[in-house]
Motif scaffolding. Structure first.
Motif, mmCIF file in Angstrom:
data_model
loop_
_atom_site.group_PDB
_atom_site.id
_atom_site.type_symbol
_atom_site.label_atom_id
_atom_site.label_comp_id
_atom_site.label_asym_id
_atom_site.label_seq_id
_atom_site.Cartn_x
_atom_site.Cartn_y
_atom_site.Cartn_z
ATOM 1 N N ALA A 85 -4.343 1.457 -3.452
ATOM 2 C CA ALA A 85 -3.843 2.818 -3.279
ATOM 3 C C ALA A 85 -4.250 3.735 -4.429
ATOM 4 C CB ALA A 85 -2.324 2.791 -3.136
ATOM 5 N N GLY B 210 -2.940 -4.528 -1.327
ATOM 6 C CA GLY B 210 -2.498 -3.226 -0.829
ATOM 7 C C GLY B 210 -1.947 -2.359 -1.933
ATOM 8 N N TYR C 214 0.827 -1.203 0.000
ATOM 9 C CA TYR C 214 0.000 0.000 0.000
ATOM 10 C C TYR C 214 0.866 1.261 0.000
ATOM 11 C CZ TYR C 214 -3.624 3.296 1.462
ATOM 12 O OH TYR C 214 -4.488 4.353 1.539
#
Length: 614
Positions: A146, A142, A88
């Protein structure tokens, strides 16, 4: 007449089309789609915490688990969460960078497709009995999530008009709601005799697939499909038709079918005038010079290149953004820690006798606080923005009040709005603590959860205001970078280390309340006598939130300093223009139109005039 009334009623009840006249997806459909995607991606995050015991058993028995994971499954669980955060963090930096270079729709759609494959891989990990399949699948979720998180808030800010705060709060509401739903969903699926935790991911793949299909049909022709503030230009034929869109130096061809829809918005996007430019006048040399300088500056701006280093430097140079991030990290860390250990805390305080009942009620309290608190905060922000005329002209998915580029807030208003929002946010935090601190002395479960619910509701009400302030702390083009920065700071300084620290403190002050592998306290009799240690841990967590008051106040003062600097620059500029104007008049020239135009932009309102006379 009855026929006309029936037709009017049908027309009123008819839903708007998916696309507006320019070919852009309407906010009526786009914003709820953002909310659903946010809920389901947040729910994916919470499956492992909700089924921690079942995942611990899997990690200890997976065929390819490293020795350190087999011997200590808790470490393996931490590695999985760390893998998600690593993916992320890296992705949100890159997404904040590439959003300047490519259109937001393909960036987000690609990320969502990778997320979907990561969720599918997470379920397959159980079939393959593989630790590494689960590890890299969690990293992929992750990584791809984003891209969505840095695009949606600026887009909502640009397209929501007068309701920007409300719609942003609805989007942010997906975080507590999704985490709570995912926690309960993961727990029930993992303990089900029919399904198991792998099917928690499979059903999520099935449920989210229609969202991906709908998102594939989303279109945005405003500003060439680039977020407001991006480096965008167009190439035109002699007849004025658009042949290509140039984004940060990269050329994208426009076919004949799209040209009719895009030409109007794109050509307008390249000719937006600055608000303080004097009106064009053939008899005014100063106006012509100012216009020439303006276009020269626009050409220079288009040559600027966004680099990751320059974006990080921009965020670090914004003292307001840095202090906001530190305050937000304090709230994030405590809320996450209480979410992680909340069930164990209220069970150790002997407010409930059953762990599942305690965890369920605690989760419901957190979810309701998020669902109620965030929209209330959004409505408060909308009232503040309305005072500054932000979003005066509501739009229907194409343009905001300042033109087809979608830039809803003038640059000169950024710091005044921040200075107006932050005192309200601090008041909400202070009021929240007035409700939360009394829970340290409460012995009744109903009163404990009620006061905690009110306190959390007020804390969640701050999230929209803080997000708006973070985006306003930098130029429009760097809003995705600001969101990436505050998110990374919140994770690295808040919800990653603080749960670990508070867990260690609890284990030290109340060693009998350590949770064993079977999910119960290791020494229940000792835990009952160590209630003071548990309450002391809660007190430390509550006190930590007070850092938010300190940093938010510091950010407010920094915004006031920036307002003072801008006013000083405006006064100096005004004096220079007046000097030039007087000099021109002495020579018999009528060349003071620039000064008159500039001054007219700052006519006091009747209320301000009354206060000045008083």
């Amino acid at each position: 007449s009855s026929t006309d009334s029936k037709q009017a009623k049908k027309s009123y009840l008819r839903l708007p089309t998916f696309y507006n006249e320019q070919g852009t997806t309407r906010p009526f459909y786009l914003f709820p789609l953002f909310l659903l995607i946010n809920i389901i991606t947040m729910a994916d995050r919470a499956i492992i915490p909700g089924a921690s015991q079942e995942f611990l058993a899997f990690l200890g028995g997976a065929s390819d688990s490293p020795a350190v994971v087999k011997n200590n499954p808790d470490a393996g669980l931490g590695i999985l969460q760390a893998a998600f955060m690593i993916g992320y963090t890296l992705a949100i930096i890159l997404s904040g960078h590439y959003v300047h270079k490519i259109k937001w729709k393909p960036l987000v759609f690609f990320g969502l497709c990778v997320w979907w494959l990561g969720v599918l891989g997470s379920g397959n990990a159980k079939q393959y009995n593989s630790f590494y399949v689960l590890l890299f699948s969690r990293m992929a979720t992750g990584w791809s999530e984003a891209a969505f998180q840095v695009v949606a808030p600026p887009l909502i800010q640009d397209r929501a008009g007068k309701r920007a705060g409300f719609w942003l709060s609805i989007f942010l509401m997906g975080l507590p709601l999704g985490l709570s739903v995912g926690y309960i969903y993961g727990s029930h699926m993992a303990t089900s005799e029919l399904w198991g935790w792998d099917w928690a991911y499979y059903w999520m793949c099935i449920g989210s697939f229609p969202l991906l299909v709908v998102f594939a049909f989303v279109r945005d022709v405003t500003n060439g499909g680039v977020l407001s503030g991006g480096v965008v230009d167009v190439e035109l034929e002699g007849d004025g038709s658009v042949t290509a869109v140039v984004i940060d130096g990269e050329r994208d061809e426009v076919d004949e079918e799209d040209e009719r829809e895009r030409s109007t918005s794109l050509t307008t996007a390249t000719t937006t005038l600055e608000p303080l430019l004097p009106p064009l006048d053939n008899n005014s040399n100063s106006a012509a010079d100012a216009t020439s300088k303006h276009h020269h500056q626009k050409s220079a701006d288009k040559k600027d290149k966004f680099t990751i280093l320059s974006e990080v430097k921009t965020c670090l140079n914004s003292k307001i953004l840095v202090t906001l991030s530190l305050g937000q990290a304090a709230i994030f860390g405590v809320v996450t820690a209480l979410g992680t250990f909340g069930g164990a805390f209220i069970l150790a305080l002997q407010l409930f006798d059953d762990e599942k009942v305690a965890a369920t009620w605690f989760g419901i309290t957190a979810a309701l606080a998020g669902v109620i608190g965030t929209p209330l905060g959004g409505s408060l922000v909308d009232k503040i923005l309305a005072r500054y005329g932000a979003g005066d002209n509501d739009n229907d998915g194409g343009a905001s009040s300042s033109g087809l580029r979608g830039e809803g807030i003038d640059d000169s208003l950024r710091h005044p709005i921040i200075a107006s929002i932050l005192p309200r946010m601090n008041a909400l935090v202070a009021a929240a603590m007035l409700f939360i601190f009394p829970t340290l002395a409460m012995q009744d479960a109903a009163f404990f959860l009620f006061f905690l619910f009110v306190g959390w509701t007020l804390l969640f009400a701050t999230q929209t205001g803080i997000s708006i302030c973070a985006m306003l702390s930098v130029k429009n083009a760097h809003r995705p970078n600001a969101l990436a920065f505050i998110s990374i700071a919140g994770h690295l300084l808040g919800d990653v280390p603080l749960p670990i620290i508070l867990g260690l403190i609890k284990d030290h002050l109340a060693p009998g309340c350590k949770v064993g592998e079977d999910g119960s306290f290791s020494k229940p009799e000792e835990c009952a006598s160590q209630e003071k240690g548990v309450r002391a841990t809660l007190a430390i967590a509550y006190v930590w939130v007070l850092w938010a008051l300190v940093f938010f106040e510091l950010a407010r003062r920094l915004s006031r300093i920036e307002i003072g600097k801008r006013r000083s620059d405006e006064i100096n500029s005004l004096l220079l223009q007046e000097e030039d104007s007087n000099g021109a008049s002495a020579n018999g020239e009528k060349n003071n139109s620039s000064f008159r135009y500039y001054h007219s932009k700052f006519q006091p309102t009747p209320q301000q005039s009354g206060r000045s006379l008083a």
